[in-house]
Design an enzyme around this catalytic site. Structure first.
Site, PDB file in Angstrom:
ATOM      1  N   ARG A  46      27.940  43.092 -19.151  1.00 20.56           N
ATOM      2  CA  ARG A  46      27.342  41.880 -19.737  1.00 20.56           C
ATOM      3  C   ARG A  46      28.228  41.374 -20.874  1.00 20.56           C
ATOM      4  O   ARG A  46      28.362  40.172 -21.076  1.00 20.56           O
ATOM      5  CB  ARG A  46      25.913  42.166 -20.216  1.00 20.56           C
ATOM      6  CG  ARG A  46      25.260  41.027 -20.965  1.00 20.56           C
ATOM      7  CD  ARG A  46      23.758  40.856 -20.721  1.00 20.56           C
ATOM      8  NE  ARG A  46      22.989  42.082 -20.719  1.00 20.56           N
ATOM      9  CZ  ARG A  46      22.705  42.838 -21.791  1.00 20.56           C
ATOM     10  NH1 ARG A  46      23.157  42.493 -22.981  1.00 20.56           N
ATOM     11  NH2 ARG A  46      21.990  43.934 -21.668  1.00 20.56           N
ATOM     12  N   TYR A  98      27.361  13.379 -17.638  1.00 18.47           N
ATOM     13  CA  TYR A  98      26.940  14.084 -16.427  1.00 18.47           C
ATOM     14  C   TYR A  98      25.412  14.238 -16.454  1.00 18.47           C
ATOM     15  O   TYR A  98      24.839  14.669 -17.477  1.00 18.47           O
ATOM     16  CB  TYR A  98      27.617  15.459 -16.401  1.00 18.47           C
ATOM     17  CG  TYR A  98      27.160  16.341 -15.282  1.00 18.47           C
ATOM     18  CD1 TYR A  98      27.466  16.032 -13.969  1.00 18.47           C
ATOM     19  CD2 TYR A  98      26.404  17.480 -15.534  1.00 18.47           C
ATOM     20  CE1 TYR A  98      27.035  16.838 -12.934  1.00 18.47           C
ATOM     21  CE2 TYR A  98      25.973  18.297 -14.506  1.00 18.47           C
ATOM     22  CZ  TYR A  98      26.288  17.966 -13.200  1.00 18.47           C
ATOM     23  OH  TYR A  98      25.855  18.769 -12.183  1.00 18.47           O
ATOM     24  N   ASP A 169      33.781  17.584 -23.014  1.00 15.68           N
ATOM     25  CA  ASP A 169      33.666  18.091 -21.649  1.00 15.68           C
ATOM     26  C   ASP A 169      34.942  17.645 -20.927  1.00 15.68           C
ATOM     27  O   ASP A 169      35.150  16.457 -20.691  1.00 15.68           O
ATOM     28  CB  ASP A 169      32.409  17.514 -20.997  1.00 15.68           C
ATOM     29  CG  ASP A 169      32.171  18.075 -19.593  1.00 15.68           C
ATOM     30  OD1 ASP A 169      33.151  18.410 -18.906  1.00 15.68           O
ATOM     31  OD2 ASP A 169      31.002  18.152 -19.181  1.00 15.68           O
ATOM     32  N   LYS A 194      34.490  22.790 -10.644  1.00 17.50           N
ATOM     33  CA  LYS A 194      35.177  21.592 -10.173  1.00 17.50           C
ATOM     34  C   LYS A 194      36.675  21.878 -10.009  1.00 17.50           C
ATOM     35  O   LYS A 194      37.046  22.707  -9.206  1.00 17.50           O
ATOM     36  CB  LYS A 194      34.876  20.438 -11.144  1.00 17.50           C
ATOM     37  CG  LYS A 194      33.388  20.344 -11.532  1.00 17.50           C
ATOM     38  CD  LYS A 194      32.466  20.039 -10.369  1.00 17.50           C
ATOM     39  CE  LYS A 194      30.980  20.215 -10.684  1.00 17.50           C
ATOM     40  NZ  LYS A 194      30.482  19.479 -11.827  1.00 17.50           N
TER      41      LYS A 194
HETATM   42  C1  LIG Z   1      29.364  19.603 -12.707  1.00 19.00           C
HETATM   43  C2  LIG Z   1      29.493  19.234 -14.123  1.00 19.00           C
HETATM   44  C3  LIG Z   1      28.836  19.952 -15.114  1.00 19.00           C
HETATM   45  C4  LIG Z   1      27.914  21.103 -14.800  1.00 19.00           C
HETATM   46  O1  LIG Z   1      28.599  22.181 -14.261  1.00 19.00           O
HETATM   47  P1  LIG Z   1      28.000  23.202 -13.157  1.00 19.00           P
HETATM   48  O2  LIG Z   1      29.136  24.099 -12.910  1.00 19.00           O
HETATM   49  O3  LIG Z   1      27.571  22.391 -11.974  1.00 19.00           O
HETATM   50  O4  LIG Z   1      26.834  23.877 -13.798  1.00 19.00           O
HETATM   51  C5  LIG Z   1      29.041  19.563 -16.440  1.00 19.00           C
HETATM   52  N1  LIG Z   1      29.846  18.518 -16.753  1.00 19.00           N
HETATM   53  C6  LIG Z   1      30.482  17.817 -15.814  1.00 19.00           C
HETATM   54  C7  LIG Z   1      31.353  16.682 -16.209  1.00 19.00           C
HETATM   55  C8  LIG Z   1      30.330  18.131 -14.480  1.00 19.00           C
HETATM   56  O5  LIG Z   1      30.961  17.408 -13.543  1.00 19.00           O
END
Ligand SMILES: *Cc1c(COP(=O)(O)O)cnc(C)c1O
Length: 376
Positions: A46, A98, A169, A194
């Site tokens: 963990r 998002y 982000d 992504k």
């Molecule tokens: C997909 C996404 C998230 C969330 O991420 P997950 O891996 O799906 O939990 C946050 N910010 C952006 C810009 C995203 O495209």
């Protein structure tokens, strides 16, 4: 080392006992101690695991941060990040964030007494106006999702000052094209699901810090809560990272071709892509990123046509998510942004005629042919 080399070689030393070139999957929940009060550096998974650790060091190197932490998803990373704030704190956030982040913020607003205001984070005057004595953070996405609005990260940090945390982000551009910590951000967030993973097969998330103090607070949260990335998933992201530069280059080429093709199409009214000469964010983008990425949105002439396109594309997949080798199309109005109130969606430009493309790395002409057919 330059970024392509960091991507391929990472933080793993292949001059180990076995000579293993790839980081092995250490599927172990616990680790034995060499003596009383002694540790190999790993005690319980963990807290840390020998597959996750080199991944975290690699992502920290890529973003030029002090530390990175890998989570089970982007949302798990964002949730951990919320642990830095206290009831009564106020946050500012990019308006067309998002959708999942909006949902998390809005649930948290109610449950733990955090308040979030959404705005155009690239408007310095508005940013100043919205800052309150209890404002602790600015959360931004650039380019934003799905409207591809660009926020000047240096400007935001200068405007809000040292005491307000700037969180970027960086999912859309990745450290290959943009490094927010170098531009003044305090923290970077990623959905590793992504581009970093890049193959539409693993969920992952990251937080990268600029200060050791912030890293310590976040480590405490992750080790307590246990939302760290599992060994096999860490392995998959490590593998994905090795080709990030190649995939980004190719996907961006495909995005440029698609943007130009769509712009010239009689049934397409508007195309949103920072790489287009008339995009209002193009100049700022050129000062803070080395590319425009591979995400674009476009508006067709009717909702009927948008639906028809989603049902008739064959090579391009109608699916949520982005950043993988496969080209995906989504309908933000009904998918990623369905939880955003309708009036807000419309004011942002997220109409029932807007479609979003995440360009993959297939043959460019095959993708254009598919779009052409689906737009007939
Ligand atoms: C997909 C996404 C998230 C969330 O991420 P997950 O891996 O799906 O939990 C946050 N910010 C952006 C810009 C995203 O495209």
């Amino acid at each position: 080392m330059r970024i392509e080399t960091i991507l391929v070689r990472g933080a793993h030393d292949p001059h180990n006992d076995t000579g293993a070139v790839a980081v092995p999957i250490y599927q172990s929940a616990t680790f034995s101690h060499p003596g009383v009060g002694k540790s190999t550096g790993f005690d319980y998974a963990r807290s840390q695991n020998p597959t996750r650790e080199p991944l975290e060091r690699q992502v920290a190197l890529l973003e030029n941060g002090t530390e990175a932490m890998a989570f089970a998803s982007g949302m798990a990373a964002l949730d951990a990040l919320m642990g830095l704030f206290a009831p009564g704190d106020h946050l500012l956030a990019t308006a067309d964030l998002y959708g999942g982040s909006v949902r998390l913020f809005d649930v948290l607003t109610r449950r733990v007494g955090l308040k979030v205001d959404y705005l155009d984070t690239n408007d310095a005057r508005l940013l100043k106006e919205k800052i309150r004595p209890e404002t602790r953070g600015v959360f931004l996405e650039t380019p934003s999702n799905p409207m591809t609005n660009v926020t000047d990260i240096r400007m935001v940090k200068k405007t809000v000052g040292e005491d307000i945390l700037v969180v970027a982000d960086n999912t859309f551009l990745t450290p290959y094209l943009q490094r927010p910590l170098d531009l003044g951000a305090d923290l970077v967030l990623h959905s590793g699901t992504k581009y970093l993973g890049g193959h539409n097969d693993t969920l992952a998330g990251f937080i990268v810090t600029r200060s050791a103090e912030m890293a310590e607070k976040l480590r405490f949260i992750t080790k307590t809560v246990g939302t760290g990335l599992a060994p096999f998933d860490s392995f998959l992201i490590l593998r994905g990272l090795k080709t990030l530069h190649l995939r980004m280059e190719r996907a961006e080429e495909n995005a440029r071709a698609a943007a130009l093709f769509l712009q010239g199409h009689p049934h397409v009214e508007r195309v949103f892509y920072p790489g287009l000469p008339e995009h209002p964010g193009r100049l700022v983008s050129q000062t803070q990123a080395s590319g425009f990425g591979a995400m674009l949105s476009f508006e067709v002439d009717s909702a009927r046509r948008a639906e028809k396109l989603l049902e008739t594309v064959t090579l391009i997949l109608y699916a949520e998510s982005l950043g993988g080798v496969e080209t995906l199309v989504t309908y933000p109005f009904l998918q990623t942004h369905a939880d955003v109130p309708e009036a807000t969606r419309l004011s942002l430009g997220i109409t029932d005629r807007l479609l979003r493309l995440s360009m993959g790395v297939e043959n460019s002409q095959d993708l254009l042919d598919d779009l052409e057919r689906a737009l007939k």
